[in-house]
Scaffold this motif. Structure first.
Motif: not given
Length: 458
Positions: A74-102
């Motif tokens: 859809l014209g976008h590139t997203l980068l998401l880390p893989i957090d193997e701690d499932q509960q932590r993955a569902t929080t906002n602990f991790n930093t993701v990149q949505l196009d050029t936004r972090r």
């Protein structure tokens, strides 16, 4: 629960969903999701909804690269880390990149060895509408058409609700632009332009076709500007534009990355070359075109290295700071200041060259954006880098596009030298270089690339 069954999971039915309850209290409820009009399976993980890589494959391209997931579509590139701690993955602990936004948001995770992605994070990056059980992308539609008259070229702007495939070609005295799967009204438009007096939008099957007239002395270009929730297609035409240049198309469709590791003697390991090699390997595996200016045995002659620099879309020098007795230390990212020795660079940057020159020569904003991405990636790996300017490096001034010097540390600083003997430190720097360059070029392609039938066929 009996002692002999404590490591087993129990299945129950809760609110119409099949629920798996693990020993540690983890809960996975299997449910159904309307994914852009298609029914697929999703899971509720600690109250957040996730969809599997396979379920998303019909809408998006999802690729796993080590501990990261790259999502494109859809014209976008997203980068998401893989957090193997499932509960932590569902929080906002991790930093993701949505196009050029972090930003901090839910991350990807693994469930029974399978990759799952958070739907709310995807929706934020793709400009989709989302609520639990329902993930909708805006229907591709033509929202508006506007125009602007110029001194040597005219511009048409088409605003779309989301990204679609675009093919353009010149047919005699007309340019025909096909927008795949786009809905909208068929109608004629008039402008005040001297070179594009009007345009016509017609329907061909499920596609919309835009036709504009061009005379024998005029060229044209088509590019997209992708923004959250909308896409803008820009068409320029007039005698101020080149009539199809294979060299320009090659610059857009096959960008060149030049890594230039300086040789520093008396410090043990050839750390600049090691970082360059590791970065080049990562970028090459991802499909980018990379050249390294030297190996352990020899370097390119000066003029060859400068010629390669002048052809680059990204130039990155790697060096160690060195000055006898200097107390300095740490990592620094340098940007070039002052005028370039290259006449075409100066002409294009001061606006005295043809309007298509932006495809060949970038302004200083491109270098600044790459610098911000690189320092952000370094910081994510635990390395803080200063930002400074320099006018002393010839190759930075010769590079027509984004160009930086990354100083990995100082040869006179014992702490820096000790850090550079650690493989993990070198890997962090190599990964930061590769990710920042790939993100910069991907965003540039999304926002500025010429889309052409010729280019697509190559």
């Amino acid at each position: 629960m009996k002692a002999g069954t404590r490591t087993r999971a129990a299945w129950t039915v809760l609110a119409g969903s099949l629920l798996l309850v693990g020993l540690a209290g983890a809960q996975i409820a299997f449910s159904r999701l309307n994914l852009a009009g298609k029914q697929v399976e999703s899971i509720q993980l600690y109250g957040a909804e996730y969809a599997s890589q396979s379920a998303l494959s019909g809408l998006l391209t999802v690729a796993r690269d080590g501990g990261l997931v790259r999502v494109t579509g859809l014209g976008h590139t997203l980068l998401l880390p893989i957090d193997e701690d499932q509960q932590r993955a569902t929080t906002n602990f991790n930093t993701v990149q949505l196009d050029t936004r972090r930003l901090n948001a839910r991350a990807a995770t693994l469930v029974n060895g399978n990759l799952y992605l958070p739907l709310d994070t995807l929706a934020s990056g793709l400009g989709a509408q989302y609520q639990k059980g329902d993930f909708r992308v805006p229907a591709p539609a033509l929202l508006s058409v506007s125009s602007r008259a110029g001194s040597d070229s005219d511009r048409l702007v088409l605003d779309l609700s989301r990204d679609v495939e675009i093919i353009d070609e010149q047919r005699g005295d007309r340019v025909v632009i096909t927008l795949r799967g786009l809905s909208g009204d068929a109608r004629r438009y008039t402008t005040r332009g001297a070179f594009v007096p009007g345009a016509e939008v017609t329907r061909t099957g499920s596609d919309l076709t835009l036709t504009i007239p061009v005379n024998a002395s005029s060229g044209y270009r088509v590019f997209k500007v992708v923004r959250p929730g909308s896409v803008r297609v820009v068409v320029d035409a007039g005698p101020g534009l080149s009539r199809r240049s294979p060299q320009l198309l090659e610059r857009v469709t096959r960008p060149l990355i030049v890594l230039d590791p300086m040789k520093v003697s008396g410090v043990g390991r050839d750390v600049t070359l090691e970082v360059a090699r590791r970065s080049a390997e990562l970028l090459s595996k991802a499909g980018w075109q990379v050249r390294v200016t030297r190996d352990s045995a020899a370097a390119l002659p000066r003029e060859q290295a400068l010629q390669l620099t002048r052809q680059s879309d990204v130039y990155l020098g790697l060096d160690l700071g060195r000055f006898p007795g200097s107390p300095r230390g740490g990592v620094t990212v340098y940007e070039q200041t002052g005028r370039s020795a290259t006449q075409i660079v100066n002409a294009l940057r001061t606006g005295t060259a043809a309007p298509y020159g932006g495809l060949v020569v970038a302004g200083t904003g491109s270098t600044r954006r790459l610098s911000e991405l690189l320092r952000g990636e370094l910081k994510g790996g635990g390395v803080t880098a200063r930002q400074e300017t320099t006018s002393r490096l010839l190759t930075l001034g010769e590079a027509p596009q984004a160009a930086l010097l990354l100083e990995l540390g100082w040869s006179s600083n014992a702490k820096d030298l000790a850090n550079l003997t650690v493989d993990d430190r070198l890997q962090v720097m190599a990964v930061a270089v590769a990710r920042s360059v790939a993100t910069y070029l991907t965003a540039r392609a999304n926002n500025n690339a010429n889309i052409s039938a010729q280019g697509a066929a190559q």
